[in-house]
Design an enzyme around this catalytic site. Structure first.
Site, PDB file in Angstrom:
ATOM      1  N   LYS A 162     -22.898 -18.986 -39.237  1.00 15.91           N
ATOM      2  CA  LYS A 162     -24.232 -18.510 -38.845  1.00 15.91           C
ATOM      3  C   LYS A 162     -25.316 -19.003 -39.810  1.00 15.91           C
ATOM      4  CE  LYS A 162     -24.943 -14.015 -39.085  1.00 15.91           C
ATOM      5  NZ  LYS A 162     -23.579 -13.916 -39.553  1.00 15.91           N
ATOM      6  N   THR A 186     -25.141 -21.578 -41.749  1.00 12.16           N
ATOM      7  CA  THR A 186     -25.193 -23.041 -41.605  1.00 12.16           C
ATOM      8  C   THR A 186     -26.069 -23.434 -40.429  1.00 12.16           C
ATOM      9  OG1 THR A 186     -22.989 -23.233 -42.581  1.00 12.16           O
ATOM     10  CG2 THR A 186     -23.782 -25.112 -41.303  1.00 12.16           C
ATOM     11  N   ARG A 189     -30.911 -13.946 -46.462  1.00 13.38           N
ATOM     12  CA  ARG A 189     -30.533 -12.950 -47.463  1.00 13.38           C
ATOM     13  C   ARG A 189     -29.953 -13.640 -48.697  1.00 13.38           C
ATOM     14  NH1 ARG A 189     -26.197  -9.533 -44.648  1.00 13.38           N
ATOM     15  NH2 ARG A 189     -25.737 -11.564 -43.789  1.00 13.38           N
ATOM     16  N   LYS A 195     -15.153 -14.752 -49.395  1.00  8.77           N
ATOM     17  CA  LYS A 195     -15.977 -15.782 -48.778  1.00  8.77           C
ATOM     18  C   LYS A 195     -16.224 -17.002 -49.651  1.00  8.77           C
ATOM     19  CE  LYS A 195     -19.640 -14.503 -46.515  1.00  8.77           C
ATOM     20  NZ  LYS A 195     -20.918 -13.844 -46.165  1.00  8.77           N
ATOM     21  N   ALA A 241     -24.409  -5.888 -43.401  1.00  7.89           N
ATOM     22  CA  ALA A 241     -24.701  -5.445 -42.033  1.00  7.89           C
ATOM     23  C   ALA A 241     -23.660  -4.477 -41.492  1.00  7.89           C
ATOM     24  CB  ALA A 241     -24.819  -6.646 -41.101  1.00  7.89           C
ATOM     25  N   PHE A 293     -23.311 -10.606 -39.919  1.00 12.71           N
ATOM     26  CA  PHE A 293     -22.148 -10.403 -39.043  1.00 12.71           C
ATOM     27  C   PHE A 293     -22.504 -10.679 -37.583  1.00 12.71           C
ATOM     28  CE2 PHE A 293     -20.635  -7.624 -42.682  1.00 12.71           C
ATOM     29  CZ  PHE A 293     -19.700  -8.547 -43.110  1.00 12.71           C
ATOM     30  N   PHE A 352     -16.592 -27.954 -34.834  1.00 17.66           N
ATOM     31  CA  PHE A 352     -15.587 -28.253 -35.852  1.00 17.66           C
ATOM     32  C   PHE A 352     -14.869 -29.546 -35.464  1.00 17.66           C
ATOM     33  CE2 PHE A 352     -16.581 -24.137 -37.240  1.00 17.66           C
ATOM     34  CZ  PHE A 352     -15.929 -23.833 -38.424  1.00 17.66           C
ATOM     35  N   TRP A 384     -23.365 -29.111 -39.900  1.00 22.26           N
ATOM     36  CA  TRP A 384     -22.527 -29.142 -41.107  1.00 22.26           C
ATOM     37  C   TRP A 384     -22.277 -30.592 -41.527  1.00 22.26           C
ATOM     38  CZ3 TRP A 384     -18.096 -31.153 -43.103  1.00 22.26           C
ATOM     39  CH2 TRP A 384     -17.585 -30.553 -44.263  1.00 22.26           C
TER      40      TRP A 384
END
Length: 556
Positions: free
Chosen positions: A71, A73, A94, A105, A273, A301, A381, A409
């Site tokens: 998200k 990215t 954030r 993460k 969140a 999230f 991906f 990405w």
């Protein structure tokens, strides 16, 4: 293939004063934290309040899985793409919490060629905001315990103190502690506990405050506990809201950084969140709207948590609602929602993808309830097959939602140009007709039920005996006219993290309520959601190091 941190470290940074010039911010408008970070002054924030508002784009996602969604990215890549097609653009993100950074993460500043920089600084100490929030929170704790020690003039019932200490780490050993042990000189013994800093009400307040005066007023309204007759005791009763505001005065100023491609970005505030409202600060988002033609922001999230809270808690504090909502999905995550284990996600599986689409469809329909145009972004991906991509596009077409493939990405801004053009066209042809999910005057039970039935897809809500008692107390204190902030697992629409896809016919149990009167919402706790996470068996910290000349390794 380079890692995210290697890409970030190989990118030549421009002085932040050159970056912010793109949105008419001068060097006199900022306080520099080295060459590549700055805080925007209150004078500049006030000076642009009369500027016309730009367009606001909210990026959200399907329910997260270990397969990843990307998200942040997409948020960064979309903003870079908007810049590339000639739009004056800013980002509002954030700040990462060091708990998840060191936990599961790793770094949280985007990925690949869609990152905000300097990545190492943002993920670690940055400009000191997290430390200021931690210090303010714990200063309040020490002032409460000192009040007990010095005679307890307010008559606080030490068994009913609800304020906890915090630390910006995942540390399960601190969830329940005893303070004041040893002797009368060490304070009054009582039960206490620690939350993670991003779960602190002070974090939520910082992200919802509109200026220093509002910050001080909100801090004063924090309920720290109750007297023996259950009368609430607030920070203003302790008369320490001024001191807490002093600690936070610089932290309230939004932080300015840059993307790999030089798009200016606010990175400010970081509430979770799943236990808070999960959005970057009102000050940063509002100011970006007045500096840029397009502001791209995200909510934490999945859309059932972050986006719902953005739309029902944050939007009433903003000068406008989003003009478009981007729901991010990956084929990998959808296949996981369709029943495929993580070990088999590299294999083409049309059946699982089709089954998992139900999760995306519900999120899209949920966002449409707010009257805001919705678009799906497929975060591509390497393992995605053309047949799978075509299948997902066809499924989106069947529910009449625009969809675009994004390769930000790997390709940076140019990998999001199609998405950027589609978002701009959608905003131009389909005006925002925002409407709230519930009326603020609805009862607590009605507000919770509307979230559960209209957003989660559940059939009903069960309130524990404790929650029912608390509802009566909230009404007696005049706190029932506040929005609801649901604390729920991020992995499922339900309160059962293993129930993936788009479950139906389930009940949500509210085990208790926590009033966050300074923040201006009531937290409803479901399931076994924890306000202090623990570390996994193999935390990301095991892969982190630093070279002899100070270069960070293994942040992501």
């Amino acid at each position: 293939m380079q890692t995210d941190i290697q890409i970030a470290q190989s990118t030549p940074l421009k002085p932040i004063v050159d970056i912010i010039n793109k949105v008419n911010i001068s060097p006199d408008d900022v306080e520099l934290y080295g060459n590549y970070k700055a805080k925007l002054s209150f004078d500049k924030i006030n000076a642009v309040k009369s500027n016309p508002l730009g367009k606001l784009i909210l990026v959200t996602a399907i329910n997260p899985t270990p397969a990843g969604e990307g998200k942040s990215t997409i948020t960064i890549g979309l903003a870079d793409a908007l810049s590339q097609i000639g739009k004056k653009t800013m980002i509002a993100l954030r700040e990462p919490s060091m708990g998840p950074v060191m936990g599961v993460k790793g770094g949280a500043t985007g990925g690949g060629y869609a990152q905000v920089l300097p990545m190492e600084d943002i993920n670690l100490h940055f400009t000191g905001d997290m430390h200021a929030i931690t210090t303010a929170n714990n200063a309040l704790s020490s002032l409460i315990d000192n009040h007990l020690q010095q005679g307890n003039e307010l008559g606080i019932d030490q068994r009913r103190i609800i304020w906890k200490r915090v630390v910006d780490l995942n540390d399960r050993a601190l969830r329940k502690v005893i303070v004041g042990l040893g002797s009368p000189f060490n304070g009054v013994p009582r039960e206490d506990g620690f939350d993670i800093t991003v779960a602190s009400e002070i974090m939520a307040i910082l992200c919802l405050a509109t200026d220093l005066s509002d910050l001080k007023a909100r801090l004063g309204r924090i309920v720290i506990g109750y007297k023996s007759d259950k009368t609430p005791v607030s920070v203003s009763d302790l008369k320490v809201e001024g001191a807490l505001t002093l600690i936070l005065k610089d932290a309230l100023k939004p932080n300015l950084v840059q993307t790999i491609y030089g798009t200016p970005a606010f990175v400010h505030g970081g509430p979770f969140a799943n236990i808070a409202h999960g959005c970057n600060s009102v000050l940063a988002t509002s100011t970006a709207l007045r500096l840029a033609d397009y502001t791209v922001t995200e909510a934490g999230f999945g859309a059932d948590l972050g986006a719902e809270k953005f739309l029902d808690i944050k939007v009433p504090q903003l000068p406008k609602a989003p003009d478009a909502i981007v729901v991010v999905a990956t084929l990998r995550a959808l296949k996981m929602h369709g029943g495929v284990p993580k070990t088999d996600l590299e294999k083409e599986n049309i059946k699982a993808l089709t089954q998992g689409f139900a999760n995306l469809e519900r999120h899209v329909n949920n966002m449409r309830q707010y009257g805001v145009p919705v678009i799906v972004a497929i975060n591509r991906f390497v393992s995605d097959t053309e047949k799978e991509i075509e299948t997902l596009k066809n499924l989106c077409q069947k529910i009449d939602v625009p969809v675009e493939l994004a390769t930000v990405w790997a390709d940076g801004g140019k990998g999001g140009v199609a998405l950027a053009n589609t978002v701009v066209n959608l905003i131009d042809k389909q005006p925002n007709q925002y409407q709230e999910l519930y009326d603020i005057s609805d009862t607590i039970e009605e507000k919770v039920t509307k979230i559960v039935t209209n957003i989660y897809g559940g059939k009903s809500v069960t309130f524990s005996a404790k929650a029912k008692t608390q509802i009566n107390e909230l009404k007696q204190n005049g706190w029932d006219n506040l929005p609801i902030c649901m604390a729920k697992t991020q992995y499922s629409f339900s309160d059962n993290p293993s129930l993936l896809g788009a479950p139906t016919d389930f009940e949500i149990t509210i085990r208790e309520f926590v009033p966050k009167i300074g923040a201006g919402f009531i937290v409803a706790l479901t399931g076994d959601v924890l306000t202090m996470p623990g570390l996994p068996k193999q935390p990301a910290a095991l892969n982190m190091d630093v070279t002899d000349d100070g270069v960070a390794l293994g942040l992501f």
